[in-house]
Motif scaffolding. Structure first.
Motif, PDB file in Angstrom:
ATOM      1  N   ASP A  56       0.809  -1.211   0.000  1.00 52.33           N
ATOM      2  CA  ASP A  56       0.000   0.000   0.000  1.00 52.33           C
ATOM      3  C   ASP A  56       0.846   1.267   0.000  1.00 52.33           C
ATOM      4  N   LEU A  57       2.175   1.125   0.009  1.00 51.16           N
ATOM      5  CA  LEU A  57       3.063   2.277   0.068  1.00 51.16           C
ATOM      6  C   LEU A  57       3.524   2.685  -1.327  1.00 51.16           C
ATOM      7  N   ALA A  58       2.573   2.905  -2.211  1.00 57.30           N
ATOM      8  CA  ALA A  58       2.883   3.289  -3.587  1.00 57.30           C
ATOM      9  C   ALA A  58       3.451   4.703  -3.622  1.00 57.30           C
ATOM     10  N   PRO A  59       4.521   4.931  -4.381  1.00 57.47           N
ATOM     11  CA  PRO A  59       5.103   6.269  -4.478  1.00 57.47           C
ATOM     12  C   PRO A  59       4.063   7.326  -4.870  1.00 57.47           C
ATOM     13  N   GLY A  60       4.073   8.431  -4.136  1.00 60.66           N
ATOM     14  CA  GLY A  60       3.156   9.529  -4.399  1.00 60.66           C
ATOM     15  C   GLY A  60       1.824   9.427  -3.695  1.00 60.66           C
ATOM     16  N   SER A  61       1.566   8.298  -3.023  1.00 60.51           N
ATOM     17  CA  SER A  61       0.262   8.133  -2.376  1.00 60.51           C
ATOM     18  C   SER A  61       0.245   8.765  -0.981  1.00 60.51           C
ATOM     19  N   ASP A  62      -0.925   9.240  -0.578  1.00 60.53           N
ATOM     20  CA  ASP A  62      -1.138   9.756   0.766  1.00 60.53           C
ATOM     21  C   ASP A  62      -1.572   8.600   1.643  1.00 60.53           C
ATOM     22  N   VAL A  63      -0.888   8.411   2.771  1.00 58.78           N
ATOM     23  CA  VAL A  63      -1.167   7.262   3.638  1.00 58.78           C
ATOM     24  C   VAL A  63      -1.167   7.675   5.102  1.00 58.78           C
ATOM     25  N   VAL A  64      -1.710   6.794   5.922  1.00 57.01           N
ATOM     26  CA  VAL A  64      -1.631   6.900   7.373  1.00 57.01           C
ATOM     27  C   VAL A  64      -1.007   5.600   7.861  1.00 57.01           C
ATOM     28  N   LEU A  65       0.133   5.707   8.549  1.00 60.40           N
ATOM     29  CA  LEU A  65       0.843   4.539   9.045  1.00 60.40           C
ATOM     30  C   LEU A  65       0.825   4.517  10.563  1.00 60.40           C
ATOM     31  N   GLU A  66       0.734   3.323  11.130  1.00 63.71           N
ATOM     32  CA  GLU A  66       0.905   3.155  12.567  1.00 63.71           C
ATOM     33  C   GLU A  66       2.091   2.243  12.766  1.00 63.71           C
ATOM     34  N   GLY A  67       2.916   2.586  13.754  1.00 64.95           N
ATOM     35  CA  GLY A  67       4.068   1.755  14.015  1.00 64.95           C
ATOM     36  C   GLY A  67       4.891   2.280  15.165  1.00 64.95           C
ATOM     37  N   LYS A  68       6.050   1.637  15.363  1.00 66.21           N
ATOM     38  CA  LYS A  68       6.954   2.014  16.451  1.00 66.21           C
ATOM     39  C   LYS A  68       8.208   2.650  15.887  1.00 66.21           C
ATOM     40  N   VAL A  69       8.706   3.648  16.599  1.00 65.47           N
ATOM     41  CA  VAL A  69       9.977   4.269  16.258  1.00 65.47           C
ATOM     42  C   VAL A  69      11.077   3.276  16.612  1.00 65.47           C
ATOM     43  N   VAL A  70      11.892   2.889  15.617  1.00 70.88           N
ATOM     44  CA  VAL A  70      12.972   1.942  15.873  1.00 70.88           C
ATOM     45  C   VAL A  70      14.338   2.621  15.911  1.00 70.88           C
ATOM     46  N   GLU A  71      14.426   3.822  15.339  1.00 71.69           N
ATOM     47  CA  GLU A  71      15.678   4.564  15.378  1.00 71.69           C
ATOM     48  C   GLU A  71      15.392   6.031  15.100  1.00 71.69           C
ATOM     49  N   VAL A  72      15.999   6.904  15.892  1.00 74.57           N
ATOM     50  CA  VAL A  72      15.916   8.343  15.650  1.00 74.57           C
ATOM     51  C   VAL A  72      17.240   8.745  15.011  1.00 74.57           C
ATOM     52  N   VAL A  73      17.187   9.168  13.743  1.00 77.68           N
ATOM     53  CA  VAL A  73      18.387   9.507  12.987  1.00 77.68           C
ATOM     54  C   VAL A  73      18.843  10.926  13.310  1.00 77.68           C
TER      55      VAL A  73
ATOM     56  N   VAL B 289      10.210   2.156   7.458  1.00 76.61           N
ATOM     57  CA  VAL B 289       9.912   3.344   6.657  1.00 76.61           C
ATOM     58  C   VAL B 289      10.724   4.499   7.224  1.00 76.61           C
ATOM     59  N   LEU B 290      11.441   5.201   6.351  1.00 72.92           N
ATOM     60  CA  LEU B 290      12.199   6.374   6.756  1.00 72.92           C
ATOM     61  C   LEU B 290      11.260   7.573   6.697  1.00 72.92           C
ATOM     62  N   VAL B 291      11.057   8.216   7.843  1.00 70.31           N
ATOM     63  CA  VAL B 291      10.082   9.314   7.936  1.00 70.31           C
ATOM     64  C   VAL B 291      10.825  10.634   8.117  1.00 70.31           C
ATOM     65  N   TYR B 292      10.463  11.596   7.266  1.00 70.17           N
ATOM     66  CA  TYR B 292      10.993  12.960   7.360  1.00 70.17           C
ATOM     67  C   TYR B 292       9.906  13.837   7.957  1.00 70.17           C
ATOM     68  N   GLN B 293      10.243  14.598   8.966  1.00 70.93           N
ATOM     69  CA  GLN B 293       9.252  15.485   9.583  1.00 70.93           C
ATOM     70  C   GLN B 293       9.728  16.936   9.462  1.00 70.93           C
ATOM     71  N   SER B 294       9.819  17.418   8.225  1.00 74.67           N
ATOM     72  CA  SER B 294      10.327  18.767   7.993  1.00 74.67           C
ATOM     73  C   SER B 294       9.341  19.848   8.419  1.00 74.67           C
ATOM     74  N   THR B 295       8.049  19.567   8.342  1.00 73.77           N
ATOM     75  CA  THR B 295       7.053  20.561   8.749  1.00 73.77           C
ATOM     76  C   THR B 295       6.508  20.300  10.140  1.00 73.77           C
ATOM     77  N   VAL B 296       6.653  19.068  10.616  1.00 76.10           N
ATOM     78  CA  VAL B 296       6.148  18.684  11.938  1.00 76.10           C
ATOM     79  C   VAL B 296       7.342  18.287  12.779  1.00 76.10           C
ATOM     80  N   ARG B 297       7.823  19.136  13.618  1.00 75.89           N
ATOM     81  CA  ARG B 297       8.989  18.802  14.449  1.00 75.89           C
ATOM     82  C   ARG B 297       8.509  18.331  15.811  1.00 75.89           C
ATOM     83  N   LYS B 298       8.519  17.024  16.008  1.00 72.41           N
ATOM     84  CA  LYS B 298       8.043  16.438  17.257  1.00 72.41           C
ATOM     85  C   LYS B 298       9.174  15.629  17.874  1.00 72.41           C
ATOM     86  N   PRO B 299       9.515  15.881  19.149  1.00 75.90           N
ATOM     87  CA  PRO B 299      10.557  15.074  19.781  1.00 75.90           C
ATOM     88  C   PRO B 299      10.097  13.624  19.934  1.00 75.90           C
ATOM     89  N   LEU B 300      10.961  12.690  19.560  1.00 74.33           N
ATOM     90  CA  LEU B 300      10.594  11.277  19.555  1.00 74.33           C
ATOM     91  C   LEU B 300      11.627  10.452  20.297  1.00 74.33           C
TER      92      LEU B 300
END
Length: 99
Positions: A26-43, A57-68
């Motif tokens: 379901d992770l097709a490029p360009g698609s809008d999705v909602v994912l649930e999961g656990k943080v396994v590494e903070v880069v 999944v590598l997640v970028y939070q450029s507009t949403v800066r949330k401490p994790l």
């Protein structure tokens, strides 16, 4: 005219509504999705790895800066990267992050 505008706004809303991704298929490029999961590494302060049903999944939070922190369970809404230059098989630009 008003009815036409209303219909167009409903159509736009339905096209932009993210879908729940249940598997890596379901992770097709360009698609809008909602994912649930656990943080396994903070880069860094704006990038982290999310384990979504066994898929990293590598997640970028450029507009949403949330401490994790590692082990934190999240629900992330965003768009799957469709860029040709990727650092991971699945990358997501987060629009919203909830605990």
């Amino acid at each position: 005219m008003r009815t036409t505008l209303f219909c167009l706004s409903l159509l736009a809303a339905s096209l932009s509504t993210p879908t729940w991704a249940t598997a890596s298929d379901d992770l097709a490029p360009g698609s809008d999705v909602v994912l649930e999961g656990k943080v396994v590494e903070v880069v860094s302060h704006d990038t982290f790895w999310l384990d979504h049903d066994g898929t990293r999944v590598l997640v970028y939070q450029s507009t949403v800066r949330k401490p994790l922190s590692v082990g934190q369970t999240l629900k992330v809404s965003g768009r799957v990267s469709d860029d040709w230059m990727r650092l991971a098989d699945y990358e997501l630009e987060a629009r919203q992050i909830e605990n």
